[in-house]
Design a protein around this motif. Sequence first.
Motif, mmCIF file in Angstrom:
data_model
loop_
_atom_site.group_PDB
_atom_site.id
_atom_site.type_symbol
_atom_site.label_atom_id
_atom_site.label_comp_id
_atom_site.label_asym_id
_atom_site.label_seq_id
_atom_site.Cartn_x
_atom_site.Cartn_y
_atom_site.Cartn_z
ATOM 1 N N GLY A 113 0.888 -1.604 0.262
ATOM 2 C CA GLY A 113 -0.239 0.068 0.052
ATOM 3 C C GLY A 113 1.065 1.221 0.188
ATOM 4 O O GLY A 113 1.418 0.916 0.641
ATOM 5 N N GLY A 171 -0.201 4.638 -0.010
ATOM 6 C CA GLY A 171 -0.671 6.034 0.445
ATOM 7 C C GLY A 171 0.603 6.980 0.794
ATOM 8 O O GLY A 171 1.322 6.500 0.593
ATOM 9 N N GLY A 187 2.517 4.979 3.259
ATOM 10 C CA GLY A 187 3.226 3.649 2.116
ATOM 11 C C GLY A 187 4.402 4.522 1.612
ATOM 12 O O GLY A 187 5.599 3.718 1.559
ATOM 13 N N GLU A 231 1.075 -0.907 -4.667
ATOM 14 C CA GLU A 231 -0.435 -0.141 -4.885
ATOM 15 C C GLU A 231 -0.672 -0.624 -5.792
ATOM 16 O O GLU A 231 -1.282 -0.697 -7.307
ATOM 17 C CB GLU A 231 -0.283 1.567 -4.996
ATOM 18 C CG GLU A 231 -0.501 1.910 -4.762
ATOM 19 C CD GLU A 231 -2.153 1.915 -4.172
ATOM 20 O OE1 GLU A 231 -2.853 2.315 -4.499
ATOM 21 O OE2 GLU A 231 -1.128 1.733 -2.921
ATOM 22 N N ASN A 232 -2.720 -1.150 -5.807
ATOM 23 C CA ASN A 232 -3.125 -1.580 -6.297
ATOM 24 C C ASN A 232 -4.132 -0.029 -7.275
ATOM 25 O O ASN A 232 -5.171 -0.338 -8.459
ATOM 26 C CB ASN A 232 -5.067 -2.381 -5.302
ATOM 27 C CG ASN A 232 -5.514 -3.051 -6.260
ATOM 28 O OD1 ASN A 232 -5.133 -3.541 -7.987
ATOM 29 N ND2 ASN A 232 -6.449 -3.209 -6.534
ATOM 30 N N GLY A 245 -2.149 7.452 -2.071
ATOM 31 C CA GLY A 245 -3.025 7.380 -1.493
ATOM 32 C C GLY A 245 -4.283 8.508 -1.963
ATOM 33 O O GLY A 245 -4.390 9.874 -2.853
ATOM 34 N N THR A 266 -1.477 -0.286 3.449
ATOM 35 C CA THR A 266 -3.446 -0.412 2.894
ATOM 36 C C THR A 266 -4.427 0.720 3.088
ATOM 37 O O THR A 266 -5.547 1.060 1.818
ATOM 38 C CB THR A 266 -3.788 -1.481 2.590
ATOM 39 O OG1 THR A 266 -4.042 -1.984 4.420
ATOM 40 C CG2 THR A 266 -3.210 -2.543 1.637
ATOM 41 N N GLY A 267 -4.744 1.367 3.550
ATOM 42 C CA GLY A 267 -5.130 2.881 3.731
ATOM 43 C C GLY A 267 -6.621 2.240 4.141
ATOM 44 O O GLY A 267 -7.345 1.530 4.320
ATOM 45 N N SER A 270 -11.331 3.116 2.255
ATOM 46 C CA SER A 270 -12.242 3.436 1.486
ATOM 47 C C SER A 270 -12.976 3.377 2.074
ATOM 48 O O SER A 270 -13.373 3.483 2.954
ATOM 49 C CB SER A 270 -12.709 2.301 0.318
ATOM 50 O OG SER A 270 -11.034 1.804 0.013
ATOM 51 N N ASN A 279 -9.229 -0.558 4.465
ATOM 52 C CA ASN A 279 -8.445 -1.852 3.462
ATOM 53 C C ASN A 279 -8.366 -3.008 4.163
ATOM 54 O O ASN A 279 -6.782 -3.319 3.685
ATOM 55 C CB ASN A 279 -7.521 -1.552 2.574
ATOM 56 C CG ASN A 279 -8.966 -0.304 1.405
ATOM 57 O OD1 ASN A 279 -10.018 -0.285 1.392
ATOM 58 N ND2 ASN A 279 -8.514 0.970 1.089
ATOM 59 N N ILE A 286 -6.203 -9.562 2.704
ATOM 60 C CA ILE A 286 -5.239 -9.318 2.086
ATOM 61 C C ILE A 286 -4.031 -10.171 3.261
ATOM 62 O O ILE A 286 -2.970 -9.842 3.524
ATOM 63 C CB ILE A 286 -4.553 -8.156 2.631
ATOM 64 C CG1 ILE A 286 -4.724 -7.739 4.710
ATOM 65 C CG2 ILE A 286 -5.287 -6.881 2.322
ATOM 66 C CD1 ILE A 286 -4.340 -6.496 4.891
#
Length: 473
Positions: A24, A26, A29, A47-48, A53, A153-154, A156, A281, A285
């Motif tokens: 992640g 963001g 990260g 990062e997806n 971020g 991973t932050g 949403s 998130n 994972i």
Amino acid sequence: MRWKPGRNNPTEIMAERVDAIVLGLGVGGEEIANTLADNGLNVVGIENHLVGGECPYYGCIPTKMMIRADDMVAEGRRISGFAGESTVNADWTPVARRIRDVATDNWNDRVAVERFERKGGHFVRGAGKLAGPGKVSVNGTTYEASRGIVIATGTSPAVPPIPGLDRVTYWTNREAVKVEQLPESLVILGGGAIGVELAQVFARFGVKVSIIEGMDRVLAMEEPEASAMLGEVLQREGIELWLKSRAQSVERRGDAIAVNLEGGRQVTGQTLLVATGRRANLKDIGLETVGLDPSARLLEPDDHLRVGERLWAVGDVTTSGGFTHMAIYHADIVIREILGAPGPGADYRAKPRVTFTDPEVGAAGLTEEQARKKGIKVRTGIQKASVTSRGWIHGPGNDGLIKVVEDADRRVLVGATTMGPRGGDLLGIFELAIKLQIPTDELRHLIYAYPTFYRGTGEAVRKLGPDQHAPMR
């Protein structure tokens, strides 16, 4: 990916070995990955979505550009009767263009990716997943870190399970930031920081705005005096507040979206914005592969952000996250840990936060209610911004207050709220006082420059309890 024959499995995968993996990228990260790479480590950053971020693309940067624009509109309208005459015709077009072209590069993270790669980092676009201690899999490749893994991973937008919501098109903060043509009317679910900031922005640009909030006040996590004052300001600007109201269902009504409330009440608008909080998130994972609860809403690290052996978590996925500045604060601690130069652990006593409405609402440490729940003997002092000399000089738009929360036994501050035209910028003195436990008598006898907004700090401290002094002017 390399393959190594195994005694029991001739196609056993050998993981690619690296120094560190950041899952992640963001704000926190990205800071960790860039700094570790700068220090010569072999770093994989995964990062997806967008490197950087939420903050630079959908959160703090573009929304504060929106707020800067609405503040300019409001100030222009305040000129009449105070410094001449003015007519302001608000136009959203340059605001949207500035966000798209200047701030977010049309929501493209190419610059951020290239910056990381120039430092020697290995960037992977994809949904990474923990694959056991020290390992992360992404896009069919498994990496193994010798120094450690960072979970960053932050969050949403959290969308509540309201009947009918899945059958209408609605905004979250992401769609609100990307909007190029404003609706005539907007219904906002949620009166927290995101909801009230965006409500004021759009209302000042001519949108008819309604806020639906389940609690009895907006900004319910802040001091009630600040909530009450902000509520008055929002209503004065034409924003409709539906407090102690919960959405029962959502439905399309012609060209409008209707939100049905308890008791048969209904609120309608051309557009619906869901601003009911954030969710971490953490689902899917691979937390279970490293001994963590896969159903956890948040991770609870120790004071050095560790959640396992050679495993750290930073930012919004932790119980102490929630803000960009916390992710950066966490990142600094973890960087030192991974580089083998550990320093002091995290100290959250003076954790700051700001809601960028007009007036801004800044706060550090505990609210009065939080302090009482901790069993602290509390004294409070409040000073209204409008009755200070600078507040009087400032004139229109000087709504605000300073509230301090003292531990009466130890005579030190444990919390403070700074609300006003520069509310967030006044926090520094309080964050320092809370963290260093500066006696309130020292704050009481400081020399406060005249006439400044922060001079109200001294007056609020002087109003603590029965030993208040003559008021400052």
